[in-house]
Write a protein that holds these residues in place. Structure first.
Motif, short mmCIF file in Angstrom:
data_model
loop_
_atom_site.label_atom_id
_atom_site.label_comp_id
_atom_site.label_asym_id
_atom_site.label_seq_id
_atom_site.Cartn_x
_atom_site.Cartn_y
_atom_site.Cartn_z
N SER A 1 0.82 -1.22 0.00
CA SER A 1 0.00 0.00 0.00
C SER A 1 0.85 1.26 0.00
N GLY A 2 2.12 1.13 0.37
CA GLY A 2 2.98 2.30 0.48
C GLY A 2 2.98 2.90 1.87
N ALA A 3 2.25 2.26 2.81
CA ALA A 3 2.25 2.74 4.19
C ALA A 3 3.64 2.62 4.80
N ALA A 4 4.43 1.69 4.29
CA ALA A 4 5.83 1.53 4.69
C ALA A 4 6.68 1.37 3.44
N GLN A 5 7.86 1.96 3.45
CA GLN A 5 8.76 1.78 2.31
C GLN A 5 9.34 0.37 2.29
N ILE A 6 9.46 -0.23 3.48
CA ILE A 6 10.04 -1.57 3.60
C ILE A 6 9.18 -2.40 4.55
N GLY A 7 8.79 -3.59 4.11
CA GLY A 7 8.08 -4.53 4.97
C GLY A 7 9.06 -5.51 5.59
N LEU A 8 8.76 -5.95 6.79
CA LEU A 8 9.57 -6.94 7.49
C LEU A 8 8.83 -8.26 7.46
N VAL A 9 9.42 -9.27 6.83
CA VAL A 9 8.72 -10.54 6.59
C VAL A 9 9.65 -11.70 6.92
N SER A 10 9.23 -12.54 7.86
CA SER A 10 10.09 -13.65 8.31
C SER A 10 9.71 -14.96 7.64
N ARG A 11 9.66 -14.92 6.33
CA ARG A 11 9.41 -16.12 5.50
C ARG A 11 9.72 -15.77 4.06
N ALA A 12 9.73 -16.80 3.22
CA ALA A 12 9.87 -16.55 1.79
C ALA A 12 8.57 -16.00 1.24
N LEU A 13 8.65 -15.23 0.17
CA LEU A 13 7.43 -14.71 -0.45
C LEU A 13 6.69 -15.82 -1.17
N LYS A 14 5.37 -15.68 -1.21
CA LYS A 14 4.52 -16.66 -1.88
C LYS A 14 4.38 -16.30 -3.36
N LEU B 1 6.05 -8.11 -5.17
CA LEU B 1 7.01 -7.64 -4.17
C LEU B 1 8.37 -8.29 -4.38
N LEU B 2 9.40 -7.65 -3.85
CA LEU B 2 10.75 -8.19 -3.91
C LEU B 2 11.27 -8.43 -2.49
N ALA B 3 11.89 -9.58 -2.27
CA ALA B 3 12.45 -9.91 -0.97
C ALA B 3 13.96 -9.72 -0.98
N HIS B 4 14.47 -9.09 0.06
CA HIS B 4 15.89 -8.87 0.22
C HIS B 4 16.30 -9.55 1.53
N THR B 5 16.91 -10.72 1.44
CA THR B 5 17.20 -11.52 2.62
C THR B 5 18.41 -10.97 3.38
N VAL B 6 18.22 -10.78 4.69
CA VAL B 6 19.30 -10.22 5.51
C VAL B 6 19.85 -11.24 6.51
N ALA B 7 19.12 -12.35 6.75
CA ALA B 7 19.58 -13.36 7.70
C ALA B 7 18.71 -14.61 7.56
N LEU B 8 19.12 -15.68 8.25
CA LEU B 8 18.34 -16.91 8.31
C LEU B 8 18.00 -17.21 9.77
N ASP B 9 16.88 -17.90 9.97
CA ASP B 9 16.43 -18.24 11.31
C ASP B 9 15.73 -19.60 11.26
N GLY B 10 15.53 -20.20 12.41
CA GLY B 10 14.75 -21.42 12.51
C GLY B 10 13.63 -21.24 13.51
N ILE B 11 12.68 -22.17 13.52
CA ILE B 11 11.57 -22.14 14.46
C ILE B 11 11.66 -23.37 15.35
N LEU C 1 14.88 -14.30 6.68
CA LEU C 1 14.37 -13.06 7.25
C LEU C 1 14.56 -11.97 6.21
N ASN C 2 13.46 -11.37 5.78
CA ASN C 2 13.48 -10.51 4.60
C ASN C 2 13.07 -9.07 4.87
N LEU C 3 13.69 -8.18 4.13
CA LEU C 3 13.18 -6.82 3.94
C LEU C 3 12.47 -6.85 2.59
N VAL C 4 11.24 -6.38 2.54
CA VAL C 4 10.41 -6.52 1.35
C VAL C 4 10.03 -5.15 0.81
N THR C 5 10.13 -5.00 -0.51
CA THR C 5 9.76 -3.74 -1.16
C THR C 5 8.81 -3.98 -2.32
#
Length: 276
Positions: free
Chosen positions: A76-89, A95-105, A237-241
Motif C-alpha cells: 500500500s505504500g504505508a511503509a517503504q520496507i516490509g519486514l517478513v520472516s518467511r519466503a514470499l509466496k 514484491l521483492l524480498a531482500h534476505t538479511v539473515a536466516l532463522d529457525g523455528i 528473514l526478509n526486507l520486502v519492497t
C-alpha cells in the motif's frame, strides 16, 4: 549515442554516491518506515540505529505487527520496507524480498519439563488436542497448555505448513503474538508448549528464561544447525519492497545486507549471510 553514454555515466555516478554514502556522515537524509514481522523488527531496529548514527540526517521508524502487516504496508505504500520472516509466496510476485539473515523455528517447553524429545507425530497430536496430558508423552503429571501463534504471523504459517495442518485444527489454550510473549507464556507455565524463533528462544534461555528448546527431526535447535542448513524448520528473514528499491530505501537495504551488520545479526542469534 554520446547522450546515452553521458546519461549512463551520470546514473552510475549517482548510484556510486548513494552507496558511498553508507560510510559518510550526513550522506543521506529523509525518513523510512519499516513495519511487519516481530522476529525481524528487533534486528531491523538495531540496523536502523547504526544506519542513523552513520547518517545523522536519516530517521527510521521500525514497527512490528506481523509479517502480514509487512506485506500489506509494503504493497500500500504505508511503509517503504516490509519486514517478513518467511519466503514470499507465488501470489506476492509484485514484491521483492531482500534476505538479511536466516532463522529457525523451535518447539519450546518449560525448563522444568523432563521431556527432552517429541516426535513430529507427538507434536501434531498435542496441537490438535489428541494428546492433552504430559503423562501421555512421557512427561510430568500436568495438563498440556498449548500455546499457538495468532493469525497473520509467518511463524504460524510455517508451523502449519511443516506439520500439514490448518489453523482450524489447532486446539490452543493460549494465543500469542510476538516471540517475547510466547517465551514469557511458556516460561511462566510448567505445562506449556509453544514454538518461536530459535534466535529469540536461544537468547532468552541464555539470559535465564525458564525455557528449553527441543530438537526437531533429530536435529538440535541451534543457530549452528540453521547455518549448516540441517534444521528442518528454517526460514529467511526478509526486507520486502514493492518493486526495485531506490534512494534511501536502497541505501538502507544494501547496508542491512552488508558485512557491516553481521555482528548485529549474530547478536540476535540469527545466521548472517555472506554479502554479494
Amino acid at each position: 549515442m554520446k547522450a546515452f553514454k553521458l546519461n549512463r555515466r551520470r546514473a552510475l555516478a549517482s548510484a556510486a554516491v548513494a552507496l558511498a554514502g553508507l560510510d559518510r556522515t550526513h550522506a543521506a537524509e529523509g525518513k523510512l518506515t519499516l513495519t511487519g514481522s516481530s522476529t525481524v523488527a528487533p534486528l531491523a531496529l538495531e540496523m536502523a540505529k547504526r544506519f542513523e548514527k552513520q547518517n545523522p540526517g536519516v530517521r527510521i521508524d521500525v514497527q512490528s505487527g506481523g509479517s502480514s502487516r509487512g506485506i500489506a504496508d509494503a504493497r500500500s505504500g504505508a511503509a517503504q520496507i516490509g519486514l517478513v520472516s518467511r519466503a514470499l509466496k507465488a501470489e506476492e510476485h509484485d514484491l521483492l524480498a531482500h534476505t538479511v539473515a536466516l532463522d529457525g523455528i523451535s518447539i519450546i517447553l518449560h525448563r522444568s519439563n523432563p521431556v527432552a524429545l517429541l516426535s513430529d507425530a507427538q507434536i501434531k497430536a498435542i496441537y490438535t488436542g489428541q494428546v492433552r496430558h504430559w503423562r501421555e508423552a512421557g512427561g510430568p503429571d500436568l495438563p498440556i497448555t498449548v500455546v499457538n501463534k495468532a493469525e497473520g504471523r509467518s511463524t504460524l504459517e510455517l508451523f502449519l505448513h511443516y506439520f500439514e495442518l490448518t489453523n482450524s485444527q489447532i486446539k490452543p489454550q493460549v494465543v500469542i503474538g510476538d516471540n517475547a510473549q510466547g517465551i514469557k507464556t511458556v516460561a511462566g507455565n510448567p505445562g506449556a508448549i509453544g514454538y518461536v524463533s530459535i534466535g529469540a528462544a536461544d537468547y532468552e534461555a541464555r539470559q535465564g528464561a525458564a525455557i528449553k528448546l527441543l530438537p526437531m527431526g533429530g536435529v538440535a535447535a541451534s543457530v549452528a544447525q540453521v547455518r549448516a542448513g540441517k534444521f528442518p524448520l528454517s526460514r529467511p528473514l526478509n526486507l520486502v519492497t514493492r518493486g526495485q528499491p531506490t534512494g534511501l530505501a536502497l541505501a538502507f537495504i544494501e547496508f542491512a545486507k552488508s558485512k557491516a551488520t553481521h555482528d548485529l545479526v549474530e547478536a540476535q542469534f540469527f545466521v548472517a549471510l555472506d554479502a554479494p
